[in-house]
Design an enzyme around this catalytic site. Structure first.
Site, PDB file in Angstrom:
ATOM      1  N   ASN A 414       6.345  21.576 -36.497  1.00  0.00           N
ATOM      2  CA  ASN A 414       4.813  20.874 -37.655  1.00  0.00           C
ATOM      3  C   ASN A 414       3.817  21.205 -36.754  1.00  0.00           C
ATOM      4  OD1 ASN A 414       3.488  19.436 -38.763  1.00  0.00           O
ATOM      5  ND2 ASN A 414       3.894  17.738 -37.851  1.00  0.00           N
ATOM      6  N   LYS A 416       0.649  20.677 -37.920  1.00  0.00           N
ATOM      7  CA  LYS A 416      -0.082  20.469 -38.433  1.00  0.00           C
ATOM      8  C   LYS A 416      -1.546  20.793 -38.387  1.00  0.00           C
ATOM      9  CE  LYS A 416       1.944  16.978 -35.552  1.00  0.00           C
ATOM     10  NZ  LYS A 416       1.898  15.995 -33.957  1.00  0.00           N
ATOM     11  N   HIS A 501       4.799  11.532 -42.543  1.00  0.00           N
ATOM     12  CA  HIS A 501       4.921  11.401 -41.583  1.00  0.00           C
ATOM     13  C   HIS A 501       3.344  10.425 -40.429  1.00  0.00           C
ATOM     14  CE1 HIS A 501       3.477  13.141 -37.486  1.00  0.00           C
ATOM     15  NE2 HIS A 501       4.079  14.467 -37.107  1.00  0.00           N
ATOM     16  N   GLU A 503       1.228  10.278 -38.762  1.00  0.00           N
ATOM     17  CA  GLU A 503      -0.301  10.210 -39.173  1.00  0.00           C
ATOM     18  C   GLU A 503      -0.456  10.379 -40.805  1.00  0.00           C
ATOM     19  OE1 GLU A 503       0.374  14.277 -37.220  1.00  0.00           O
ATOM     20  OE2 GLU A 503       0.618  13.226 -34.914  1.00  0.00           O
ATOM     21  N   GLU A 573      10.914   9.774 -35.701  1.00  0.00           N
ATOM     22  CA  GLU A 573       9.911  10.296 -34.711  1.00  0.00           C
ATOM     23  C   GLU A 573       9.188   8.525 -34.413  1.00  0.00           C
ATOM     24  OE1 GLU A 573       8.112  14.763 -35.273  1.00  0.00           O
ATOM     25  OE2 GLU A 573       7.111  12.367 -36.303  1.00  0.00           O
ATOM     26  N   GLY A 579       2.578  13.502 -29.992  1.00  0.00           N
ATOM     27  CA  GLY A 579       1.846  13.612 -29.039  1.00  0.00           C
ATOM     28  C   GLY A 579       0.961  13.345 -27.953  1.00  0.00           C
ATOM     29  N   SER A 619       6.641  14.377 -28.658  1.00  0.00           N
ATOM     30  CA  SER A 619       6.746  15.019 -27.226  1.00  0.00           C
ATOM     31  C   SER A 619       8.449  16.047 -26.974  1.00  0.00           C
ATOM     32  CB  SER A 619       6.450  14.402 -26.238  1.00  0.00           C
ATOM     33  OG  SER A 619       5.165  13.472 -26.561  1.00  0.00           O
TER      34      SER A 619
END
Ligand code: PEP
Length: 657
Positions: A414, A416, A501, A503, A573, A579, A619
């Site tokens: 991904n 991003k 996702h 985010e 996730e 991250g 991560s």
């Protein structure tokens, strides 16, 4: 409950559409006349006959095919939407018919079933409701043939219904539902009308054209054979078989069978016809609409015997009189016998030619599907037994777990909002070359910003690396500035899309409802969805991780049919690990992956759960991937930061080696 409702509605709609299309197709001229009646009621004039006839054939084919497609659950969304559109047009139209009454019978079932305008309107209200229900949940319709074999049903239905229309046009309607069908006793009907009974279409009167004498009674009282050459409009009559008509007229004269030409045309048209044919049979005037009801051919030939209609021929299929039979009286010829009641035979023909092949196809298809399913289950059982044995052994490596082995492993990147176009292309090229040289042991996908997709799709070997977007719009198209639709993503050559996702959920406020729409649109455009779920740190600390992932699945993907759910890849996730450099331990990840699989099993059954790919994300790096991916319920990873360098990403992919 919902599934049963959808399927009942679907069967009701399918039966009505098939019947209505079929009865129209067997009488294309009748349907054409009805269309002309509608045009007249709407004061639309001057439409050429060829257009109304084409519309008649097209309408019956459309109704019949939509009915068949619905019955077989073919192109479920498209078919059900088309039916809603048709019903949205037809329902107000029939309300207008019921209120204004410009036509007494709407003709929705041809002459087979005559409904009043109000009955038709209420019928349409019910059908509209059924259509809305089916279109709301099209995927709940179960199939009779699998997607890969649907093309056979589609082509065969179109071919069949067009052939039926063509055959009925060339010959006569293959099923005659009208009051002048073969076997009708015209004399009796006429007598009953004279006695004051109100019979449908009992308005046959025959008036000699030269002196206006009403000879209806004479014609119908004749106990022998009487030929009626029927031409509603002589000026439009087909004159290609005049030779045969004249031979029949000669034959009738020789054997002294009365022969009349019934028409509603003017004297001028009669004179022109007489000049063209050279025949001197007597012309009689009859109502044009009645004549069009008597026989769907212009001209057509009707043979009466003792006041009963015993035979009807279209001008394309007239009986042939030659030296071999011209001296034989009609009573000794097959043409002079009552046409065998062929309805049962015709139905049998239809069953043999249409229903039987489709039934066989359906049985073969289902058997093939079931055997595949049984084989898979059997294989799975065997593998489970092997695993159970292996579990007892030392050094057992769970990566070769039974179900796990069966499932697709994926490592998806991904990107991003990283990489400009040039850098992105360079990274994709590098990865492409690397993986071509050293083939991965798992599926690999890269999900990139929208702007990279089309360029990367040009060179990426998608047999090795799948390409996906990181998002798509929750709307199909239109005024949504800055959005990119699922269809647009698909058109770049991409096959995947990440949805849900964290985010996007957090920064762009994507709710479960929005995501549900996105998933539906992505699947509608044949994109494979990588659907992300996961809890925040607070939720984990409060021990609510199971509750959160369950709600996320229920909110956006558990509405899908089993077939569609099978196309989804889940990515678990934990938000606190994305991250942050903080990875969930392999045990923590396995625990929740196993839980996710168990709720999928609850919803769709163990077989679906066993087949669902569940990725871990957060991560993940080359150093921790082997341990994570070795867990029985972890089938790969969704990789953020570490997917931005080919070597790092390759390191993770190699965890499957
Ligand atoms: C992600 O955003 O999907 C992700 C897993 O990111 P990272 O690997 O950088 O934690």
């Amino acid at each position: 409950m919902k599934k049963s409702l959808v399927n009942v509605c679907r069967i009701v709609l399918a039966v009505v559409f098939i019947l209505s299309g079929f009865v129209k197709a067997v009488d294309p001229l009748g349907t054409q006349y009805k269309i002309q009646d509608y045009l007249e009621a709407m004061h639309i004039g001057g439409v050429p006959d060829i257009l109304t006839l084409t519309a008649s054939v097209a309408q019956s084919a459309l109704e019949f095919c939509l009915g068949i497609f619905l019955l077989f659950a073919i192109q479920r969304r498209l078919t059900s939407n088309l039916i809603v559109i048709i019903m949205l047009v037809m329902t107000p139209l029939t309300l207008w018919l019921a209120l204004a009454n410009p036509i007494s019978d709407c003709g929705c079932f041809g002459d087979a079933l005559v409904l009043s305008n109000w009955q038709t309107f209420w019928k349409n209200v019910v059908l509209l409701a059924c259509a809305v229900i089916v279109a709301r949940w099209p995927k709940l319709m179960f199939r009779f043939v699998s997607e890969s074999n649907q093309w056979i049903v589609i082509n065969y239905s179109i071919l069949f219904i067009i052939a039926i229309s063509t055959w009925s046009l060339y010959d006569l309607p293959q099923f005659d539902f009208r009051p002048y069908k073969t076997g009708t006793n015209l004399r009796d009907n006429w007598q009953r009308t004279m006695d004051g009974e109100d019979l449908p279409y009992a308005d046959l009167f025959i008036e000699k054209a030269d002196d206006g004498e009403d000879i209806t009674e004479t014609v119908l009282a004749d106990t022998g054979y009487v030929f009626l050459l029927v031409s509603p409009y002589l000026e439009q009559a087909d004159d290609s078989r005049l030779d045969l008509i004249n031979e029949l007229y000669e034959y009738s004269r020789e054997h002294e069978y009365p022969f009349y030409c019934l028409t509603s045309s003017t004297e001028k048209a009669m004179t022109q016809w007489r000049d063209r044919t050279g025949a001197e049979y007597p012309y009689c005037l009859t109502d044009g609409t009645t004549l069009k009801t008597v026989i769907r051919s212009n001209p057509g030939l009707v043979l009466l015997h003792d006041g009963i209609i015993i035979r009807k021929w279209s001008h394309n299929a007239l009986p042939k009189i030659d030296e071999t039979n011209s001296t034989t009286p009609l009573g000794q010829l097959p043409e002079g016998q009552m046409e065998a009641n062929s309805i049962a035979g015709r139905i049998l023909e239809i069953l043999m030619w249409f229903v039987l092949p489709l039934m066989l196809l359906s049985i073969a298809d289902r058997t093939w599907m079931w055997t595949r399913w049984f084989r898979r289950r059997h294989r799975l059982k065997l593998k489970r037994a092997v695993i159970a044995r292996n579990m007892k052994k030392e050094n057992f490596n769970p990566i070769y777990n039974n179900n796990k082995e069966m499932r697709k492993k994926i490592v998806a990147g991904n990107w991003k909002m990283n990489m400009n176009l040039q850098d992105g292309i360079a990274l994709a090229k590098e990865l492409n070359e690397t993986l071509k040289a050293d083939k991965p042991n798992c599926g690999v996908v890269i999900c990139t910003p929208f702007i990279h997709l089309a360029s990367i799709a040009q060179f990426l070997d998608q047999n090795i690396i799948g390409l996906g977007a990181e998002n798509c719009a929750d709307k199909e198209k239109g005024a949504f500035t800055g959005e990119v639709s699922a269809e647009m993503v698909k058109s770049t050559g991409a096959q995947y899309v990440i949805l849900g996702h964290s985010e996007r959920r957090e920064y762009y406020k994507e709710t479960p409802e929005i995501l549900k729409e996105k998933v539906l649109l992505a699947q509608k455009n044949d994109l494979k969805v990588i659907f992300c779920i996961g809890e925040s740190l607070e939720e984990r600390e409060a021990g609510k991780q199971n509750e959160v992932v369950k709600a996320e699945l229920e909110g956006s993907v558990f509405n899908l049919s089993e077939e569609d759910f099978r196309k989804i890849v889940i990515a678990y996730e934990p938000i606190w690990a994305i991250g942050t450099g903080k990875t969930a331990t392999a045990e923590q990840a396995e625990e929740i992956h196993a839980y996710i699989r168990s709720i999928i099993a609850e919803k769709y059954g163990q077989a679906v759960a066993d087949d669902t790919t569940i990725l871990y994300g957060g991560s993940c790096k080359a150093s921790n991937a082997p341990e994570l991916f070795a867990k029985p319920d972890i089938d790969g990873g969704l990789i953020g930061g570490a997917s931005l360098k080919a070597a790092d990403f390759k390191g993770i992919i190699d965890a499957f080696k």
